[in-house]
Design a protein around this motif. Structure first.
Motif, mmCIF file in Angstrom:
data_model
loop_
_atom_site.group_PDB
_atom_site.id
_atom_site.type_symbol
_atom_site.label_atom_id
_atom_site.label_comp_id
_atom_site.label_asym_id
_atom_site.label_seq_id
_atom_site.Cartn_x
_atom_site.Cartn_y
_atom_site.Cartn_z
ATOM 1 N N ASP A 1 0.797 -1.222 0.000
ATOM 2 C CA ASP A 1 0.000 0.000 0.000
ATOM 3 C C ASP A 1 0.837 1.283 0.000
ATOM 4 N N LEU B 1 -1.778 -4.007 5.546
ATOM 5 C CA LEU B 1 -2.578 -3.421 4.466
ATOM 6 C C LEU B 1 -3.755 -2.643 5.051
ATOM 7 N N PRO B 2 -4.303 -1.679 4.308
ATOM 8 C CA PRO B 2 -5.383 -0.852 4.869
ATOM 9 C C PRO B 2 -6.705 -1.572 5.067
ATOM 10 N N ASP B 3 -6.973 -2.622 4.279
ATOM 11 C CA ASP B 3 -8.288 -3.256 4.350
ATOM 12 C C ASP B 3 -8.291 -4.663 4.940
ATOM 13 N N ARG C 1 -8.299 -6.441 -1.315
ATOM 14 C CA ARG C 1 -9.419 -6.670 -2.231
ATOM 15 C C ARG C 1 -8.932 -6.719 -3.672
ATOM 16 N N GLN C 2 -8.100 -5.751 -4.059
ATOM 17 C CA GLN C 2 -7.543 -5.748 -5.418
ATOM 18 C C GLN C 2 -6.712 -7.010 -5.665
ATOM 19 N N CYS D 1 -0.816 -4.205 -6.459
ATOM 20 C CA CYS D 1 -2.135 -3.952 -5.876
ATOM 21 C C CYS D 1 -1.905 -3.260 -4.538
ATOM 22 N N ALA D 2 -2.702 -2.224 -4.252
ATOM 23 C CA ALA D 2 -2.536 -1.475 -3.005
ATOM 24 C C ALA D 2 -3.418 -1.994 -1.880
ATOM 25 N N THR D 3 -4.388 -2.866 -2.213
ATOM 26 C CA THR D 3 -5.291 -3.389 -1.187
ATOM 27 C C THR D 3 -5.436 -4.900 -1.336
#
Length: 157
Positions: free
Chosen positions: A20, A66-68, A46-47, A42-44
């Motif tokens: 991220d 990661l943020p999520d 989910r991605q 991918c930054a998340t």
């Protein structure tokens, strides 16, 4: 192993990078691309799950923070996807305590690299993991001859 190729070049292994922090992601992307890999960032989580589901990569590099979603949970979810258990995975994270490293490795990660890191060392570790996973995926050569333990007969001229 999943690869990307154009008409003029040999196939390049796809490396999924889940990171991220943009600066770190760019550094990893540059180091991998410079060494002949096809990195996809991918930054998340989910991605990453969406990308992995579309086509599993040759290898995945996962951040834990990661943020999520926690990277350890992302690892478990990727492992549960079709083909997930065959994809080598490496954690690259600022969480460098012994317990974090042990948890990552005991989950089944192929390696655990703490930040700050050397991009060249990371690429070398990726190469080693891919080499090792290819050896494990390659079936052993069957001996020729009627018996496996019988030496091959050589013709004399």
């Amino acid at each position: 192993m999943n690869t990307v190729a154009t008409e003029s070049e040999a196939p390049r292994p796809v490396i999924l990078v889940v990171e991220d922090e943009a600066g770190i992601a760019e550094t990893i992307h540059y180091a991998l691309a410079s060494d002949g890999f096809a990195p996809e960032v991918c930054a998340t989580a989910r991605q990453a799950i969406e990308r992995f589901t579309a086509e599993p990569p040759a290898l995945a590099i996962l951040d834990v923070g990661l943020p999520d979603m926690n990277g350890f949970e992302l690892f478990r979810r990727l492992q549960d996807l079709p083909g997930g258990k065959q994809v080598p995975m490496l954690f690259l994270t600022a969480r460098s305590s012994e317990i974090d490293r042990v948890v990552g490795l005991e989950l089944g990660a192929d390696d655990y690299v703490a930040k700050p890191f050397s991009p060249r060392e990371l690429v070398a570790r990726v190469r080693v993991i891919l080499r090792r996973s290819q050896r494990l995926a390659t079936p052993p050569v069957e001996p020729m001859g009627s018996e496996a333990n019988e030496p091959l007969a050589l013709e004399k001229k």
